[in-house]
Design an enzyme around this catalytic site. Structure first.
Site, mmCIF file in Angstrom:
data_model
loop_
_atom_site.group_PDB
_atom_site.id
_atom_site.type_symbol
_atom_site.label_atom_id
_atom_site.label_comp_id
_atom_site.label_asym_id
_atom_site.label_seq_id
_atom_site.Cartn_x
_atom_site.Cartn_y
_atom_site.Cartn_z
ATOM 1 N N ALA A 107 0.808 -1.222 0.000
ATOM 2 C CA ALA A 107 0.000 0.000 0.000
ATOM 3 C C ALA A 107 0.839 1.268 0.000
ATOM 4 O O ALA A 107 0.310 2.361 -0.217
ATOM 5 C CB ALA A 107 -0.943 0.015 1.201
ATOM 6 N N LYS A 108 2.135 1.151 0.294
ATOM 7 C CA LYS A 108 3.089 2.274 0.242
ATOM 8 C C LYS A 108 2.571 3.505 0.980
ATOM 9 O O LYS A 108 2.639 4.633 0.482
ATOM 10 C CB LYS A 108 3.447 2.610 -1.198
ATOM 11 N N ARG A 109 2.093 3.310 2.179
ATOM 12 C CA ARG A 109 1.549 4.421 2.951
ATOM 13 C C ARG A 109 2.673 5.252 3.554
ATOM 14 O O ARG A 109 3.738 4.745 3.903
ATOM 15 C CB ARG A 109 0.632 3.902 4.059
#
EC number: 4.1.1.23
Length: 306
Positions: A107-109
Site C-alpha cells: 500500500a506504500k503508505r
C-alpha cells in the site's frame, strides 16, 4: 507462520522477520504478487469489477497458499473498485492467513502524526481486517514520520518494507540526493532501518531462523534488483540493515546472478524476490499458477546463490 486469528485478545505472533526467514527456508525466496490489473483480468476472462477481482485474487490464494514464502496483494488495484474492492482485499488477507501464508500488503503508505497512526492501525494492528503480516511504506516525509508504523508493527509482531532504492527512473531524483551531511537519502533510510532492526535483534537475542538465512529484523527495504551499482554509489550498506530486502526483478524477471552480486553483494541471503505478472500470466488454471511460482522460486534461489 502467520498472525493467527484477528482477535484483539489473541497472543502476539513471533516477530515478522523471524517468521519470514523461516518461510524463505521452507519455500524459497519468492514473494508472489496479487496484482489484478485490468489487462490480467481480461486475459483470465474476468470482468473488471469487484466480482472479477474476487475470483482472480482468491484463485491465486487457493493455488499458492501454503506454497510460497509470501503473497503480496497490491492495494491500489483493490482500492480502484471502491468499498467492494477493499472488502475483497480483506477477504484475501483472511484467506492467506487461513492458508498459513504470510501477506505483505503493498500500500506504500506514508504520512505524519495521527494520519500515519491511522494508516498503521488499519494495516498493522491486530483486529483490523486489513492487517496482513507486513506493509510497504514510503519514508519521504522523513524516516521519523514512520515511527507510528514502526511502533504498531512491533507491538503486533508485524513488519514493514520501506522504499529505499527503486528501479523507476524518477526514484533517483530523491533517493540519490544528498542531505546536508553529505549522506544520500537512500543511505540514511537504510541506516535508520538498520538501527531499528539492531534493537529488535538485540531484544530477542539475534536468534537465527535457519542456517541458510541470516537472522533478520522486521523492518525491510524495497530494493530493485535491476538498479546496478546504485547501492554502492549511494553508500547504502544493505548487509548492515539486517532485515529482508524485497526485490522486484530477480531471475526470469531480468536480474541473474551477476546482476544480483552487483546490487546486493553479501546481502543476497536477505533477498525476497517479488514476482507478479511473471507468475500471474500462467493463470487462471491453479496448477499452472503453482508451477509458474515454483519455477520463479527456483530461478530466484539459483540467481541469488550466484
Amino acid at each position: 507462520m502467520t498472525a493467527g486469528p484477528l482477535d484483539p485478545g489473541a497472543a502476539r505472533p513471533a516477530p515478522f522477520g523471524e517468521r519470514l526467514a523461516a518461510a524463505m527456508v521452507a519455500f524459497g525466496p519468492l514473494c508472489a504478487g496479487i496484482d489484478p490489473h485490468p489487462g490480467l483480468l481480461a486475459a483470465w476472462g474476468l470482468p473488471d469489477d469487484a466480482s472479477g477481482l474476487r475470483s482472480f485474487a482468491l484463485t491465486v490464494v487457493d493455488a499458492l497458499g501454503g506454497q510460497v514464502a509470501a503473497l503480496k496483494p497490491q492495494s491500489a488495484l483493490f482500492e480502484r473498485h471502491g468499498s467492494a474492492g477493499m472488502a475483497v482485499l480483506e477477504e484475501v488477507i483472511a484467506a492467506a492467513r487461513s492458508a498459513h501464508t504470510l501477506t505483505i500488503v503493498d500500500a506504500k503508505r506514508g504520512d505524519i502524526g495521527s494520519t500515519m497512526t491511522g494508516y498503521a492501525e488499519a494495516f498493522l494492528r491486530e483486529g483490523s481486517p486489513l492487517a496482513g503480516d507486513a506493509l510497504t511504506v514510503s519514508p519521504y516525509l522523513g524516516f521519523g514520520s514512520l515511527q507510528p508504523a514502526i511502533d504498531i508493527a512491533a507491538a503486533n509482531g508485524r513488519g514493514l518494507f520501506v522504499l529505499c532504492l527503486t528501479s523507476n527512473p524518477e526514484g533517483a531524483q530523491v533517493q540519490h540526493a544528498r542531505t546536508a551531511s553529505g549522506e544520500t537519502v537512500a543511505a540514511q533510510i537504510a541506516r535508520q532501518a538498520g538501527a531499528v532492526n539492531a534493537a529488535e535483534l538485540a531484544d530477542r537475542g539475534g536468534s537465527a531462523a535457519g542456517a541458510s538465512v541470516p537472522s533478520m529484523g522486521s523492518v525491510g527495504l524495497v530494493v530493485g534488483a535491476t538498479i546496478g551499482d546504485a547501492a554502492r554509489t549511494t553508500g547504502v550498506d544493505l548487509s548492515a540493515v539486517r532485515g529482508p530486502l524485497l526485490a522486484p526483478g530477480v531471475g526470469a524477471q531480468g536480474a541473474g546472478s551477476a546482476e544480483l552480486a552487483q546490487v546486493f553483494g553479501s546481502a543476497r541471503g536477505q533477498v525476497l524476490a517479488s514476482s507478479s505478472r511473471g507468475v500471474l500470466a500462467a493463470g487462471p488454471d491453479g496448477r499452472a499458477l503453482l508451477a509458474a511460482a515454483r519455477r520463479a522460486a527456483d530461478d530466484a534461489a539459483q540467481a541469488l546463490q550466484g
